[in-house]
Design a protein around this motif. Structure first.
Motif, PDB file in Angstrom:
ATOM      1  N   PRO A  62      18.403   1.925  -2.825  1.00 11.51           N
ATOM      2  CA  PRO A  62      18.111   2.557  -4.114  1.00 11.51           C
ATOM      3  C   PRO A  62      16.949   3.546  -3.985  1.00 11.51           C
ATOM      4  CG  PRO A  62      17.347   0.281  -4.091  1.00 11.51           C
ATOM      5  CD  PRO A  62      18.108   0.497  -2.818  1.00 11.51           C
ATOM      6  N   GLU A  63      16.991   4.575  -4.788  1.00 11.31           N
ATOM      7  CA  GLU A  63      15.913   5.573  -4.805  1.00 11.31           C
ATOM      8  C   GLU A  63      14.785   5.024  -5.669  1.00 11.31           C
ATOM      9  OE1 GLU A  63      14.988   9.807  -3.917  1.00 11.31           O
ATOM     10  OE2 GLU A  63      16.831   8.746  -3.474  1.00 11.31           O
ATOM     11  N   LEU A  64      13.638   4.809  -5.065  1.00 14.21           N
ATOM     12  CA  LEU A  64      12.485   4.275  -5.792  1.00 14.21           C
ATOM     13  C   LEU A  64      11.572   5.420  -6.223  1.00 14.21           C
ATOM     14  CD1 LEU A  64      11.590   1.193  -3.558  1.00 14.21           C
ATOM     15  CD2 LEU A  64      12.887   1.210  -5.681  1.00 14.21           C
ATOM     16  N   PRO A  65      10.888   5.247  -7.328  1.00 14.42           N
ATOM     17  CA  PRO A  65       9.946   6.281  -7.762  1.00 14.42           C
ATOM     18  C   PRO A  65       8.833   6.482  -6.726  1.00 14.42           C
ATOM     19  CG  PRO A  65      10.330   4.693  -9.525  1.00 14.42           C
ATOM     20  CD  PRO A  65      11.002   4.165  -8.298  1.00 14.42           C
ATOM     21  N   VAL A  66       8.331   7.692  -6.649  1.00 11.79           N
ATOM     22  CA  VAL A  66       7.291   8.045  -5.682  1.00 11.79           C
ATOM     23  C   VAL A  66       6.042   7.190  -5.874  1.00 11.79           C
ATOM     24  CG1 VAL A  66       5.783   9.927  -4.907  1.00 11.79           C
ATOM     25  CG2 VAL A  66       8.167  10.385  -5.457  1.00 11.79           C
ATOM     26  N   VAL A  67       5.778   6.790  -7.101  1.00 11.32           N
ATOM     27  CA  VAL A  67       4.583   5.991  -7.369  1.00 11.32           C
ATOM     28  C   VAL A  67       4.610   4.675  -6.575  1.00 11.32           C
ATOM     29  CG1 VAL A  67       5.433   4.766  -9.427  1.00 11.32           C
ATOM     30  CG2 VAL A  67       3.001   5.256  -9.195  1.00 11.32           C
ATOM     31  N   PHE A  68       5.782   4.108  -6.353  1.00 10.56           N
ATOM     32  CA  PHE A  68       5.876   2.894  -5.534  1.00 10.56           C
ATOM     33  C   PHE A  68       5.460   3.174  -4.086  1.00 10.56           C
ATOM     34  CE2 PHE A  68       9.117   1.320  -8.723  1.00 10.56           C
ATOM     35  CZ  PHE A  68       8.272   0.360  -9.257  1.00 10.56           C
ATOM     36  N   GLY A  69       5.827   4.321  -3.588  1.00 12.35           N
ATOM     37  CA  GLY A  69       5.411   4.715  -2.248  1.00 12.35           C
ATOM     38  C   GLY A  69       3.905   4.869  -2.150  1.00 12.35           C
ATOM     39  N   GLN A  70       3.318   5.444  -3.189  1.00  8.60           N
ATOM     40  CA  GLN A  70       1.863   5.601  -3.214  1.00  8.60           C
ATOM     41  C   GLN A  70       1.170   4.245  -3.311  1.00  8.60           C
ATOM     42  OE1 GLN A  70       1.700   8.232  -6.560  1.00  8.60           O
ATOM     43  NE2 GLN A  70       1.781  10.070  -5.277  1.00  8.60           N
ATOM     44  N   ILE A  71       1.748   3.341  -4.092  1.00  7.07           N
ATOM     45  CA  ILE A  71       1.185   1.987  -4.204  1.00  7.07           C
ATOM     46  C   ILE A  71       1.273   1.270  -2.862  1.00  7.07           C
ATOM     47  CG2 ILE A  71       1.560  -0.295  -5.228  1.00  7.07           C
ATOM     48  CD1 ILE A  71       2.348   1.202  -7.835  1.00  7.07           C
ATOM     49  N   LEU A  72       2.415   1.388  -2.184  1.00  7.18           N
ATOM     50  CA  LEU A  72       2.576   0.738  -0.876  1.00  7.18           C
ATOM     51  C   LEU A  72       1.595   1.291   0.147  1.00  7.18           C
ATOM     52  CD1 LEU A  72       6.431   0.308  -0.320  1.00  7.18           C
ATOM     53  CD2 LEU A  72       4.717  -1.477  -0.634  1.00  7.18           C
ATOM     54  N   SER A  73       1.467   2.600   0.213  1.00  9.84           N
ATOM     55  CA  SER A  73       0.534   3.177   1.194  1.00  9.84           C
ATOM     56  C   SER A  73      -0.908   2.823   0.838  1.00  9.84           C
ATOM     57  CB  SER A  73       0.731   4.690   1.323  1.00  9.84           C
ATOM     58  OG  SER A  73       0.477   5.337   0.106  1.00  9.84           O
ATOM     59  N   GLY A  74      -1.236   2.836  -0.454  1.00  8.40           N
ATOM     60  CA  GLY A  74      -2.580   2.429  -0.873  1.00  8.40           C
ATOM     61  C   GLY A  74      -2.860   0.974  -0.553  1.00  8.40           C
ATOM     62  N   ALA A  75      -1.859   0.121  -0.770  1.00  9.71           N
ATOM     63  CA  ALA A  75      -2.018  -1.301  -0.451  1.00  9.71           C
ATOM     64  C   ALA A  75      -2.205  -1.501   1.052  1.00  9.71           C
ATOM     65  CB  ALA A  75      -0.812  -2.092  -0.939  1.00  9.71           C
ATOM     66  N   GLY A 128       7.772   0.522   3.417  1.00  8.96           N
ATOM     67  CA  GLY A 128       7.484   1.896   3.017  1.00  8.96           C
ATOM     68  C   GLY A 128       8.267   2.905   3.825  1.00  8.96           C
ATOM     69  N   LEU A 129       8.328   2.696   5.119  1.00  9.94           N
ATOM     70  CA  LEU A 129       9.082   3.604   5.980  1.00  9.94           C
ATOM     71  C   LEU A 129      10.579   3.538   5.665  1.00  9.94           C
ATOM     72  CD1 LEU A 129       8.817   5.641   8.283  1.00  9.94           C
ATOM     73  CD2 LEU A 129       9.162   3.752   9.875  1.00  9.94           C
ATOM     74  N   LEU A 130      11.067   2.354   5.397  1.00  8.43           N
ATOM     75  CA  LEU A 130      12.480   2.180   5.085  1.00  8.43           C
ATOM     76  C   LEU A 130      12.867   2.908   3.793  1.00  8.43           C
ATOM     77  CD1 LEU A 130      15.192   0.784   5.740  1.00  8.43           C
ATOM     78  CD2 LEU A 130      14.367  -1.173   4.414  1.00  8.43           C
ATOM     79  N   PHE A 131      12.053   2.745   2.763  1.00  8.09           N
ATOM     80  CA  PHE A 131      12.404   3.310   1.465  1.00  8.09           C
ATOM     81  C   PHE A 131      11.964   4.758   1.279  1.00  8.09           C
ATOM     82  CE2 PHE A 131      12.869  -1.167   0.409  1.00  8.09           C
ATOM     83  CZ  PHE A 131      14.046  -1.145  -0.323  1.00  8.09           C
ATOM     84  N   PHE A 132      10.844   5.147   1.910  1.00 10.37           N
ATOM     85  CA  PHE A 132      10.299   6.476   1.633  1.00 10.37           C
ATOM     86  C   PHE A 132      10.292   7.411   2.839  1.00 10.37           C
ATOM     87  CE2 PHE A 132       8.494   3.527  -1.437  1.00 10.37           C
ATOM     88  CZ  PHE A 132       8.895   4.120  -2.614  1.00 10.37           C
ATOM     89  N   GLY A 133      10.311   6.868   4.049  1.00  8.45           N
ATOM     90  CA  GLY A 133      10.376   7.689   5.253  1.00  8.45           C
ATOM     91  C   GLY A 133       9.150   8.544   5.505  1.00  8.45           C
ATOM     92  N   SER A 134       8.041   8.232   4.872  1.00  7.64           N
ATOM     93  CA  SER A 134       6.822   9.026   5.019  1.00  7.64           C
ATOM     94  C   SER A 134       6.074   8.663   6.304  1.00  7.64           C
ATOM     95  CB  SER A 134       5.910   8.792   3.812  1.00  7.64           C
ATOM     96  OG  SER A 134       4.687   9.459   3.991  1.00  7.64           O
ATOM     97  N   ALA A 135       5.484   9.673   6.920  1.00  6.41           N
ATOM     98  CA  ALA A 135       4.742   9.470   8.167  1.00  6.41           C
ATOM     99  C   ALA A 135       3.463   8.670   7.961  1.00  6.41           C
ATOM    100  CB  ALA A 135       4.414  10.813   8.802  1.00  6.41           C
ATOM    101  N   ILE A 136       2.973   8.560   6.729  1.00  4.31           N
ATOM    102  CA  ILE A 136       1.755   7.794   6.476  1.00  4.31           C
ATOM    103  C   ILE A 136       1.937   6.339   6.903  1.00  4.31           C
ATOM    104  CG2 ILE A 136       2.313   7.233   4.065  1.00  4.31           C
ATOM    105  CD1 ILE A 136      -1.202   7.973   5.384  1.00  4.31           C
ATOM    106  N   TYR A 137       3.154   5.838   6.778  1.00  3.00           N
ATOM    107  CA  TYR A 137       3.409   4.445   7.173  1.00  3.00           C
ATOM    108  C   TYR A 137       3.332   4.270   8.691  1.00  3.00           C
ATOM    109  CZ  TYR A 137       4.779   4.156   2.353  1.00  3.00           C
ATOM    110  OH  TYR A 137       4.772   4.223   0.981  1.00  3.00           O
ATOM    111  N   ASN A 138       3.682   5.315   9.425  1.00  7.20           N
ATOM    112  CA  ASN A 138       3.528   5.276  10.886  1.00  7.20           C
ATOM    113  C   ASN A 138       2.052   5.189  11.253  1.00  7.20           C
ATOM    114  OD1 ASN A 138       6.295   5.608  11.066  1.00  7.20           O
ATOM    115  ND2 ASN A 138       6.161   7.797  11.465  1.00  7.20           N
ATOM    116  N   VAL A 139       1.233   5.955  10.559  1.00 12.72           N
ATOM    117  CA  VAL A 139      -0.210   5.971  10.836  1.00 12.72           C
ATOM    118  C   VAL A 139      -0.828   4.623  10.483  1.00 12.72           C
ATOM    119  CG1 VAL A 139      -2.405   7.049  10.202  1.00 12.72           C
ATOM    120  CG2 VAL A 139      -0.365   8.465  10.520  1.00 12.72           C
ATOM    121  N   ILE A 140      -0.495   4.107   9.310  1.00 15.92           N
ATOM    122  CA  ILE A 140      -1.044   2.808   8.893  1.00 15.92           C
ATOM    123  C   ILE A 140      -0.606   1.716   9.863  1.00 15.92           C
ATOM    124  CG2 ILE A 140      -1.079   1.077   7.051  1.00 15.92           C
ATOM    125  CD1 ILE A 140      -0.600   3.415   5.056  1.00 15.92           C
TER     126      ILE A 140
END
Length: 179
Positions: A62-75, A128-140
């Motif tokens: 499912p497509e999750l809102p971007v805010v969830f991605g920001q919450i995950l990376s912040g967490a 986070g990587l699974l749902f959003f694919g952002s490189a920030i999760y690789n760094v974290i």
């Protein structure tokens, strides 16, 4: 019959055999836990990373809102900071006791908590990587792996953190050796 390396201590400071076994048990249990957590998280993140980087697999997530991605990376970032601060705070209690076994148990509990938090960070990065694919999760995740390796209990690290004398450091060193 061969003696345990822990029983070869100087007779003037000899620690009872049962207590030596307790040192070994605490150290080995902690070491095994860290390895198990690492074995669980590396393949999970690695598989998600490989599938995300190839772009060939559509998981129909499912497509999750971007805010969830920001919450995950912040967490993830917050937990990375928290694990270090909590560990340092809990280690300070060690200096309230003179008993080596109690010091080792306090250290083991603080380290165990630290590694569970790092495990949680790695799971957050995987999701986070699974749902959003952002490189920030690789760094974290890379920073979490850094702490997994740098914070791993070794006799030298325990000696330094707990400010042990030579005799106590030798007991810990011997407890860490293979049977």
């Amino acid at each position: 019959m061969s003696k345990s390396p822990l029983s070869n201590l100087d007779n003037s400071n000899e620690t009872p055999i049962l207590e030596n076994q307790e040192f070994r048990r605490v150290y080995k249990n902690l070491d095994q836990l860290i390895l198990i957590l690492l074995i669980l998280v590396l393949p999970l993140f690695g598989m998600i990373y490989l599938y995300q980087s190839t772009g060939e697999i559509n998981w129909d997530l499912p497509e999750l809102p971007v805010v969830f991605g920001q919450i995950l990376s912040g967490a993830g970032i917050g937990l990375l900071l928290a694990q270090d601060l909590l560990f340092r705070k809990k280690i300070k209690v060690v200096f309230d006791t003179d008993e080596l076994l109690m010091k080792l148990k306090i250290y083991a509990n603080a380290t165990r908590e630290r590694y569970f938090i790092l495990f949680l960070v790695a799971l957050i990065c995987s999701a986070g990587l699974l749902f959003f694919g952002s490189a920030i999760y690789n760094v974290i995740f890379a920073v979490a792996l850094f702490f997994f390796s740098v914070a791993k209990p070794t006799p030298e690290r325990i000696k330094r953190l707990l400010k042990l004398n030579k005799e106590d450091a030798e007991i810990i060193r011997l407890a860490s050796r293979p049977d």
